[in-house]
Design a protein around this motif. Structure first.
Motif, PDB file in Angstrom:
ATOM      1  N   PRO A  31      -3.376  13.960 -17.267  1.00 20.07           N
ATOM      2  CA  PRO A  31      -2.044  13.347 -17.246  1.00 20.07           C
ATOM      3  C   PRO A  31      -1.558  12.899 -18.616  1.00 20.07           C
ATOM      4  CG  PRO A  31      -3.684  11.805 -16.432  1.00 20.07           C
ATOM      5  CD  PRO A  31      -4.400  13.097 -16.629  1.00 20.07           C
ATOM      6  N   THR A 322      -0.537  17.250  -8.725  1.00 20.50           N
ATOM      7  CA  THR A 322      -1.588  16.538  -7.996  1.00 20.50           C
ATOM      8  C   THR A 322      -2.188  17.473  -6.950  1.00 20.50           C
ATOM      9  OG1 THR A 322       0.238  15.543  -6.743  1.00 20.50           O
ATOM     10  CG2 THR A 322      -0.889  14.140  -8.325  1.00 20.50           C
ATOM     11  N   ARG A 359      -5.382  15.241 -11.107  1.00 23.43           N
ATOM     12  CA  ARG A 359      -4.078  15.381 -11.748  1.00 23.43           C
ATOM     13  C   ARG A 359      -4.203  16.369 -12.906  1.00 23.43           C
ATOM     14  NH1 ARG A 359      -1.991   9.869 -13.590  1.00 23.43           N
ATOM     15  NH2 ARG A 359      -4.198   9.423 -13.925  1.00 23.43           N
TER      16      ARG A 359
END
Length: 398
Positions: A31, A322, A359
């Motif tokens: 992320p 996700t 993620r």
């Protein structure tokens, strides 16, 4: 009084003799941060110059203008805050909130909750509306909340990094204007990579970071403020309670006067200038399209492998996907396996999604078909061994 014989003097106690720093090569597909572009890294390594040097002052103007291009805004007050994206986030609230102001925060993930925490610290009267982590707000929900609470400020996350949701923006700015509400927008995981039209959307303040779609290391927090927000700042009854983030002071440095405020991180702005230059050379619409293509390539590949995506396709964020961790898989063990054996970082879940999702980030310089294919190949070949991971498999991975 003499020191005990077993104690070294303070002057020597903490002395260490270390080898020069050595860091491994990593492919950062989490992320954030993402890998910085080599041109940006080269700019960061240049010799510093003074933060009031005429050449640096010229560069400041270039950075400001290129940020306006990336955000699609004509906002006069557009600057890179000396701090990470969280500093720019706090700057929006520090400058706008006066004690007792009503602030409505639309919470659909972890970073909406951070906005709530920050607003409360500036003594706002905070109200929230919430959606489950993986969903977005409808225009009707936002309109109803504006009518109910009549807030001075609505704070909204455009690209929710914790969930991979992209909030639709059509009509929200118009609603805010109709209700006399300022609109703050979090674009940390969208700037430079996902379509943003601040002026067309009627956004009054926005913030971002340097280390995601802009392909620069962490350390700067782009910030922009429109005319309605400037008017509220000018009408404050007292000083902004955060000296470092006070935009009325910072604007004297970043505005035409160039009056010293703090020692600027000049090399970080060298990197930001090059990152934004590369974005302008590619063309913002081309960058948006590249991120979308590579995200769709990833989504198709994950689904082909039988993996479930947490967010419905219409709301998926092209920069952050996700992926639901399959039942029976130790998600953390597999992430450590990718990192330790292959040098690839993917992120785990935050908050309500902790332990439930991976993620996967495709941002800026890292958004390429080769990176997508490399990750999909590893998932196909090596994830099956973790689907019913025995204690020995998990131990080896860790």
């Amino acid at each position: 009084m003499a020191l005990p014989s077993s104690s070294a003097p303070v002057s020597d106690r903490h002395r260490q003799r270390l080898a020069p720093i050595a860091t491994p090569d990593r492919l950062l597909l989490g992320p954030g941060p993402s890998n910085a572009h080599p041109t940006v890294l080269a700019a960061l390594s240049r010799h510093p110059i003074g933060h009031l040097d005429p050449l640096y002052i010229e560069l400041m103007g270039e950075v400001q203008e290129l940020l306006r291009y990336a955000w699609q805004t004509d906002n006069r007050l557009t600057i890179p805050m000396s701090g990470t994206g969280s500093a720019a986030m706090e700057a929006t609230l520090a400058n706008m909130v006066e004690p007792g102001d009503k602030v409505l925060v639309a919470v659909m993930g972890y970073f909406g909750l951070r906005l709530v925490d920050m607003a409360e610290r500036y003594r706002a009267e905070v109200h929230t509306i919430e959606r489950p982590w993986g969903e977005a707000f409808s225009l009707a929900e936002i309109e109803a909340a504006l009518e109910q609470h009549k807030p001075a400020i609505l704070a909204l996350v455009h690209a929710e990094t914790s969930t991979g949701v992209l909030q639709p923006m059509e009509g929200i700015g118009e609603l805010c204007r109709r209700h006399g509400t300022l609109l703050i927008l979090d674009t940390v995981t969208s700037l430079g990579a996902v379509p943003i039209h601040l002026d067309a959307w009627g956004v009054d303040l926005a913030y971002s970071c340097s280390q995601k779609g802009l392909s620069c290391p962490p350390g700067l927090g782009p910030f922009t403020m429109g005319p309605r927000a400037e008017a509220k700042l000018s009408a404050r009854s007292g000083k902004v309670p955060n000296w470092y983030l006070d935009v009325s002071l910072l604007n004297q440095y970043w505005g035409s006067n160039r009056v010293y405020h703090h020692t600027a991180p000049v090399n970080m702005n060298f990197g930001m200038r090059e990152a934004l230059r590369l974005l302008a050379d590619e063309g913002i619409e081309n960058a948006w399209a590249r991120h979308r293509r590579n995200a769709e390539r990833l989504w198709a590949g994950l689904e082909r492998l039988g993996l479930e995506l947490h967010v419905p396709e219409p709301l998926r964020l092209p920069t952050l996907t996700t992926v639901c961790i399959p039942e029976g898989v130790d998600g953390k063990a597999f992430s450590l396996h990718l990192l330790n054996k292959h040098g690839i970082e993917v992120g785990g879940g935050l908050g309500a999604l902790a332990g439930k999702v991976w993620r996967i980030g495709l941002m800026g310089y890292n958004s390429t078909p080769d990176n997508v294919d490399r990750l999909l190949d590893l998932l196909e070949k090596e994830l099956p061994a973790f689907r019913a991971a025995s204690p020995s498999v998990a131990a080896v991975a860790a």
